[in-house]
Design a protein around this motif. Structure first.
Motif, PDB file in Angstrom:
ATOM      1  N   LEU A  71      43.320  97.867  85.167  1.00 50.35           N
ATOM      2  CA  LEU A  71      43.325  96.448  84.836  1.00 50.35           C
ATOM      3  C   LEU A  71      43.644  95.621  86.084  1.00 50.35           C
ATOM      4  O   LEU A  71      44.704  95.784  86.699  1.00 50.35           O
ATOM      5  CB  LEU A  71      44.358  96.171  83.743  1.00 50.35           C
ATOM      6  N   THR A  72      42.701  94.759  86.434  1.00 54.25           N
ATOM      7  CA  THR A  72      42.818  93.977  87.664  1.00 54.25           C
ATOM      8  C   THR A  72      42.549  92.515  87.364  1.00 54.25           C
ATOM      9  O   THR A  72      41.639  92.196  86.602  1.00 54.25           O
ATOM     10  CB  THR A  72      41.797  94.470  88.704  1.00 54.25           C
ATOM     11  N   LYS A  73      43.359  91.651  87.938  1.00 53.61           N
ATOM     12  CA  LYS A  73      43.104  90.222  87.761  1.00 53.61           C
ATOM     13  C   LYS A  73      43.190  89.496  89.087  1.00 53.61           C
ATOM     14  O   LYS A  73      44.196  89.574  89.796  1.00 53.61           O
ATOM     15  CB  LYS A  73      44.125  89.613  86.800  1.00 53.61           C
ATOM     16  N   LYS A  74      42.102  88.825  89.428  1.00 53.14           N
ATOM     17  CA  LYS A  74      42.110  87.958  90.604  1.00 53.14           C
ATOM     18  C   LYS A  74      41.934  86.534  90.103  1.00 53.14           C
ATOM     19  O   LYS A  74      40.956  86.245  89.422  1.00 53.14           O
ATOM     20  CB  LYS A  74      40.951  88.306  91.545  1.00 53.14           C
ATOM     21  N   TYR A  75      42.897  85.679  90.394  1.00 55.01           N
ATOM     22  CA  TYR A  75      42.762  84.286  89.978  1.00 55.01           C
ATOM     23  C   TYR A  75      41.923  83.534  90.983  1.00 55.01           C
ATOM     24  O   TYR A  75      42.115  83.681  92.200  1.00 55.01           O
ATOM     25  CB  TYR A  75      44.129  83.597  89.870  1.00 55.01           C
ATOM     26  N   ASP A  76      41.028  82.729  90.476  1.00 60.43           N
ATOM     27  CA  ASP A  76      40.210  81.882  91.321  1.00 60.43           C
ATOM     28  C   ASP A  76      41.041  80.656  91.664  1.00 60.43           C
ATOM     29  O   ASP A  76      41.476  79.930  90.784  1.00 60.43           O
ATOM     30  CB  ASP A  76      38.962  81.457  90.535  1.00 60.43           C
TER      31      ASP A  76
END
Ligand code: ATP
Ligand code: MG
Lengths: 263, 299, 287
Positions: free
Chosen positions: C9-14
């Protein structure tokens, strides 16, 4: 994603164009709206009112000009009032009230104002100016009728103008010509079933003043023959007029509506 | 803290379909929020404006007064519903995000579409309610005017002949029909369709922007352009490309029929039906578009 | 079946135009077993809340996926048995406590007498019975936290996600909440909570995971983690003094040394700090 949304919106926008066009055509056919907001119109009403107009508040703009015109009238600034009336009917040419009250202002108020203007040097000048306003009012109603040809109101207005004002604008009485014109317009007004009861009564009087007493008598008789139980009419007036004309025209007793009691 | 408190019935359905009930719960909640805020002071002020009108126009003839009052009241109603549609909708989603209330709602088994629709319906409920409130005031002003007119009329006929009284009665009846003009409902229906449409436009804008100013200004501009579209079509109708671009904007001018109704013109129900169809079709599309944006949105 | 499972699970915020992206969570493989209390620890900005939001589908993962009771999190059904308490919860300020619970209950499909009864129970449970008719605008931080907890429990979910459940609550209230969590556990509920109040977590969590800058740097059973593997403590009862000398001698004979005789446990706090110290990735790695 957002592109898709834009495409969808465009797509549906196009799909709805036929409906939109149908609505627009219908509006044109039914003469909705009024004059387009042209440059001249914008000049005439000023920036703020033009914006209100574009915001779809045509009625309010016209009302505002009308009320403003009323203010000019009170200050005896008739020309300015006249201009406002003109713009109001340009904005809402479908308003019977504007045409009707507009001509009334011209023929009655402004006309009398011009007549009694102290700047008039001679009586003749005063009369001439008043008559000019009567003529303006007549032209004005003609334009109104062009816009609203399918209602009785403006025909009646014109009949009334001829009856009351234009009939007095000729130099050698009895000026029956104006009354004949009046009768023509009142005949039109009378032909509309929704015309109120005073319309045919005035019509009969105009016929009489035109000189066609026979026709006047016939019109009164027509009114009398209407169903008394379902139609509301001033029956007593009609009876009085019929009796008077029967006497005047010396109608044989057996043909009369109201035969004389045999002495 | 009792032990039994925790042992509550558990939900057994293992399927979460679209639920109109959840939409209505959110809609009612949205309306409650609006009502408990200070919107109604606004209505109070509008009410005062209406009542002032009745007094202000008193010097004119009956026909003039009726036209002025109806024009102005319908104008005020139209402007206020448009404003409520824009301002009331613009802050719905941003404030949910800002107050983080949206987290707790979407953490429940609630579909995003249900949430969006619920918010939108809440906005529409507010529109309906405010319109009803303004209509009541409008009707009250007309009624006051009517009573005044009738009183004046009957006084002027005191001591006249019976025939004149018949005449007076007719005039009173005419006043009554003119005041209680059911045709006005048509104008209100068209108005509501227009306000719904502009609310949906605002909803769409607010799904991708959190700036309140932006969310108010953009729909307002869409409204202005939409209003001018008809004029533009008449003036530069020939220019295809230009019209093609304009086609994205709803033609808000088509909803203006209040003037015609006040002029006593015939506005058939068929025409109203078409207007409503147009408004609803546009609205549906825009709500779907709003859903497409909102369903992918980070919150 | 795991209550929660995440894979890579990976999250990159823009961060917006030309500002690039922020890696908030990196390849998290989390497993929360059914029935356990799992503590997600980490300093501010380490990705705790992000993890919870990902699991609830409030934000969309950049990579990887998550499941709740083996249902993909992207599905609405996955939230059927989940209660969520966000950090610093805010609710509709114009609703009263009871109205708030009613609203959330209705959203969960509850209605009528069942809902009424449940609301009363929960208000009693979190100790807000007396404040039930007051608007939330007038609630204190701790009261909001309590109503938030009640709201999360309204539909009696099997899984609870609590983001800093004791933040802003006074020590007594905090103890109440921890007791409640233990009781929920006793009823077979699964709890995933995030916190940085380590001492509190120690008492209630079965397992913990420590996040730093979006990566899991330490995970395991609390009891195992806080025991020191190189050291051994033997707790003996009623050992005579003479016997003690012989034990010590026997120990020394093996070459081992006796450090102390007492409590060999380290605190969770120390462990936490140590873990952070070891994790020496630089700032730049985030961009
Ligand atoms: N919506 C967002 N847009 C951009 N960056 C975000 C967003 N939400 C969180 N972040 C960033 O992601 C990182 C992780 O944030 P997160 O809220 O998950 O941390 P946390 O562990 O919950 O911290 P805390 O203990 O302070 O609550 C932080 O650097 C934060 O600034
Ligand atoms: Mg956090």
């Amino acid at each position: 994603m957002k592109l898709l949304v834009v495409i969808v919106l465009f797509g549906i926008g196009f799909a709805l164009l036929p409906l939109e066009n149908a609505l627009r055509t219908e509006r044109l056919q039914m003469k909705y709206g009024g004059a387009h907001v042209t440059f001249q119109l914008r000049e005439a009403i000023g920036q703020n009112l033009a914006i209100a107009l574009l915001a779809g508040m045509r009625g309010i703009v016209a009302d505002f000009l009308w009320i403003q015109g009323h203010g000019f009238w009170e200050k005896r600034e008739w020309l300015r009032q006249y201009r406002n009336i003109e713009v109001a009917v340009t904005l809402q040419p479908q308003s019977i009230m504007f045409w009707d009250l507009g001509q009334w202002h011209m023929a009655w108020n402004i006309g009398y104002g011009a007549f009694s203007d102290p700047k008039n040097r001679t009586k003749a000048e005063a009369i001439k100016r008043e008559r000019e306003w009567h003529e303006k009012a007549r032209q004005f109603i003609l334009r109104g009728i062009e816009n609203i040809p399918n209602r009785y109101e403006l025909y009646f207005t014109m009949g009334w103008l001829y009856f009351e004002k234009l009939s007095k604008d000729c130099d050698d009485p009895p000026c029956s010509e104006a009354f004949c014109k009046s009768a023509d317009y009142l005949a039109m007004a009378t032909s509309y079933p929704d015309a109120p009861q005073f319309v045919p009564r005035l019509y009969a009087r105009a016929l009489e003043k035109c000189g066609d007493l026979k026709a006047a008598y016939e019109e009164w008789k027509r009114l009398w023959r209407l169903d008394h139980s379902t139609t509301e009419q001033a029956w007593s007036i009609i009876e009085r007029e019929i009796r008077r004309l029967e006497d005047y025209l010396q109608i044989p007793n057996q043909q009369r509506v109201f035969p004389q009691p045999t002495p | 803290m009792t032990e039994s408190a925790i042992a509550a019935p558990s939900m057994s359905r293992e399927r979460v379909g679209f639920s109109a009930h959840r939409v209505s719960v959110i809609a009612v909640n949205t309306l409650t929020e609006a009502v408990r805020q200070k919107v109604f002071i606004l209505f109070l002020l509008i009410g005062l404006v209406f009542i002032a009108l009745a007094v202000f126009f008193a010097q004119f003839t009956f026909g003039e007064q009726m036209k002025f009052i109806k024009d102005t009241c319908l104008g005020v109603i139209s402007v206020i519903t448009t404003l409520i549609a824009i301002v009331g909708t613009a802050q719905l989603l941003p404030s949910e995000v800002e107050n983080r209330t949206i987290y707790t709602i979407l953490a429940k088994p609630v579909r995003r579409f249900e949430f969006l629709l619920g918010k939108f319906c809440g906005s529409l409920l507010l529109l309906l309610l405010s319109m009803a409130a303004m209509c009541i005031l409008f009707a009250a002003v007309l009624w006051i005017k009517e009573q005044g007119m009738i009183r004046e009329l009957s006084q002027s006929y005191v001591g006249e002949s019976p025939a004149a009284h018949v005449e007076a009665q007719k005039q009173i009846e005419q006043i009554q029909t003119e005041v209680l003009d059911v045709e006005l409902v048509k104008a209100l229906v068209a108005d509501l369709a227009k306000a719904t449409l502009i609310a949906s436009v605002t909803l769409l804008v607010s799904t991708f922007s959190t700036s309140l100013v932006f969310n108010v200004v953009v729909p307002f501009m869409v409204y202005v352009v939409g209003m001018l579209r008809g004029t533009a079509a008449e003036m530069w109708g020939a220019h295809r490309l230009f019209m093609a671009v304009l086609a994205v904007f709803p033609d808000f001018g088509l909803f203006s029929i209040a003037d015609e109704i006040n002029l006593g013109k015939v506005v058939p129900w068929g025409h109203i039906g078409q207007i409503v169809t147009y408004g609803v079709a546009r609205t549906l599309v825009i709500v779907v578009a709003a859903h497409l944006v909102f369903s992918r949105r980070e919150i | 079946m795991d209550a929660i499972r995440t894979e890579q699970l990976t999250k990159k915020y823009d961060l917006g135009w030309r500002k690039g992206k922020l890696l908030a969570l990196e390849k998290l493989n989390l497993r929360v077993r059914e029935g356990e209390v799992y503590g997600l620890l980490g300093p501010n900005g380490s990705g705790k809340s992000t993890t919870l939001k990902l699991v609830l589908d409030l934000v969309v993962p950049t990579e990887g996926s998550a499941w709740i009771f083996d249902v993909p999190c992207s599905k609405v059904v996955s939230r059927l048995h989940v209660g969520f308490l966000p950090e610093n919860p805010y609710f509709y300020r114009y609703l009263t406590g009871a109205e708030t619970l009613e609203f959330y209950g209705k959203l969960c499909g509850m209605r009528g007498a069942t809902l009424k009864k449940r609301i009363e129970e929960l208000l009693d449970l979190v100790g807000l019975t007396r404040a039930r008719h007051r608007r939330l605008a007038g609630y204190s931080k701790g009261m909001l936290q309590r109503i938030g907890l009640a709201q999360a429990l309204i539909h009696d979910p099997k899984l609870l996600l609590l983001d800093e459940p004791t933040a802003g609550v006074d020590p007594i209230g905090s103890k109440d909440i921890r007791d409640l969590i233990l009781r929920l556990k006793g009823m077979g509920k699964t709890v995933l909570l995030s916190s940085h109040l380590l001492a509190q977590v120690q008492d209630i969590c079965d397992r913990i995971g420590v996040l730093n800058r979006g990566q899991m740097i330490l995970e395991g059973d609390v009891q195992t983690l806080i025991s020191d593997q190189r050291r051994l403590s033997i707790t003996v009862q009623d050992l005579p003094e003479a016997a003690r000398a012989r034990v010590e001698e026997a120990v020394r004979a093996t070459g081992a040394s006796i450090v102390s005789v007492g409590h060999p446990q380290t605190t969770l706090e120390a462990l936490f700090l140590e873990a952070l110290r070891k994790d020496q990735r630089r700032e730049g790695e985030h961009d």
